[in-house]
Motif scaffolding. Sequence first.
Motif, PDB file in Angstrom:
ATOM      1  N   GLN A 110       0.707  -1.291  -0.277  1.00 53.72           N
ATOM      2  CA  GLN A 110       0.153   0.084  -0.050  1.00 53.72           C
ATOM      3  C   GLN A 110       0.863   1.256   0.103  1.00 53.72           C
ATOM      4  OE1 GLN A 110      -2.248  -0.596   3.770  1.00 53.72           O
ATOM      5  NE2 GLN A 110      -3.971  -1.449   2.408  1.00 53.72           N
TER       6      GLN A 110
ATOM      7  N   THR B  29      -5.130   8.388   3.339  1.00 57.32           N
ATOM      8  CA  THR B  29      -5.809   7.121   2.855  1.00 57.32           C
ATOM      9  C   THR B  29      -4.649   6.396   2.481  1.00 57.32           C
ATOM     10  OG1 THR B  29      -7.706   8.537   2.216  1.00 57.32           O
ATOM     11  CG2 THR B  29      -7.414   6.217   1.217  1.00 57.32           C
TER      12      THR B  29
ATOM     13  N   TYR C 238      -3.681   3.207  -0.077  1.00 56.70           N
ATOM     14  CA  TYR C 238      -4.278   2.838  -1.437  1.00 56.70           C
ATOM     15  C   TYR C 238      -3.629   1.225  -1.603  1.00 56.70           C
ATOM     16  CZ  TYR C 238      -6.313   7.126  -2.406  1.00 56.70           C
ATOM     17  OH  TYR C 238      -7.012   8.328  -2.215  1.00 56.70           O
TER      18      TYR C 238
ATOM     19  N   PHE D 262       0.147   1.053  -8.974  1.00 49.96           N
ATOM     20  CA  PHE D 262      -0.830   1.878  -8.261  1.00 49.96           C
ATOM     21  C   PHE D 262      -1.580   2.781  -9.111  1.00 49.96           C
ATOM     22  CE2 PHE D 262       2.009   0.498  -5.059  1.00 49.96           C
ATOM     23  CZ  PHE D 262       1.421   0.135  -3.961  1.00 49.96           C
TER      24      PHE D 262
ATOM     25  N   SER E 228      -4.917   3.931  -8.877  1.00 56.83           N
ATOM     26  CA  SER E 228      -6.160   4.750  -8.503  1.00 56.83           C
ATOM     27  C   SER E 228      -5.706   5.463  -7.212  1.00 56.83           C
ATOM     28  CB  SER E 228      -7.149   3.852  -8.021  1.00 56.83           C
ATOM     29  OG  SER E 228      -6.844   3.064  -6.885  1.00 56.83           O
ATOM     30  N   LEU E 229      -4.853   6.601  -7.693  1.00 59.33           N
ATOM     31  CA  LEU E 229      -4.386   7.558  -6.543  1.00 59.33           C
ATOM     32  C   LEU E 229      -4.853   8.888  -6.810  1.00 59.33           C
ATOM     33  CD1 LEU E 229      -0.546   6.686  -6.321  1.00 59.33           C
ATOM     34  CD2 LEU E 229      -2.300   5.818  -4.837  1.00 59.33           C
TER      35      LEU E 229
END
Length: 103
Positions: free
Chosen positions: A24, A30, A32, A52, A54-55
């Motif tokens: 992550q 948050t 991710y 990654f 969807s940041l």
Amino acid sequence: MAFWKPEFVQKRRIEWMKAIHKVQVKVGSTYYDGVIQKREIDGDTIVIHAVFSSLGSGTVTITAVRVIDVDGIVAAEQLENIQKAGSQGVIFRFEFPIREEEV
């Protein structure tokens, strides 16, 4: 001279690699999840590639990375300061050397 037999240490590397459930990154407050695309052992090192996608849009700052094991335990964590532009993707290559060293 090494205490542990090479076959035993290699078996532990494989077990550790299989125990890594997810990686992550932290943006703001948050975390991710990345998509692990590759796991391998290269010599004495566990190598994990994670993407990654969807940041969020726009420029963001990744402030931490962490590794989660199959039991949900945070196995490793490190603070970061990585700037990602809106047009950039993010891929991490994690390298975890597992070897015996004399002290």
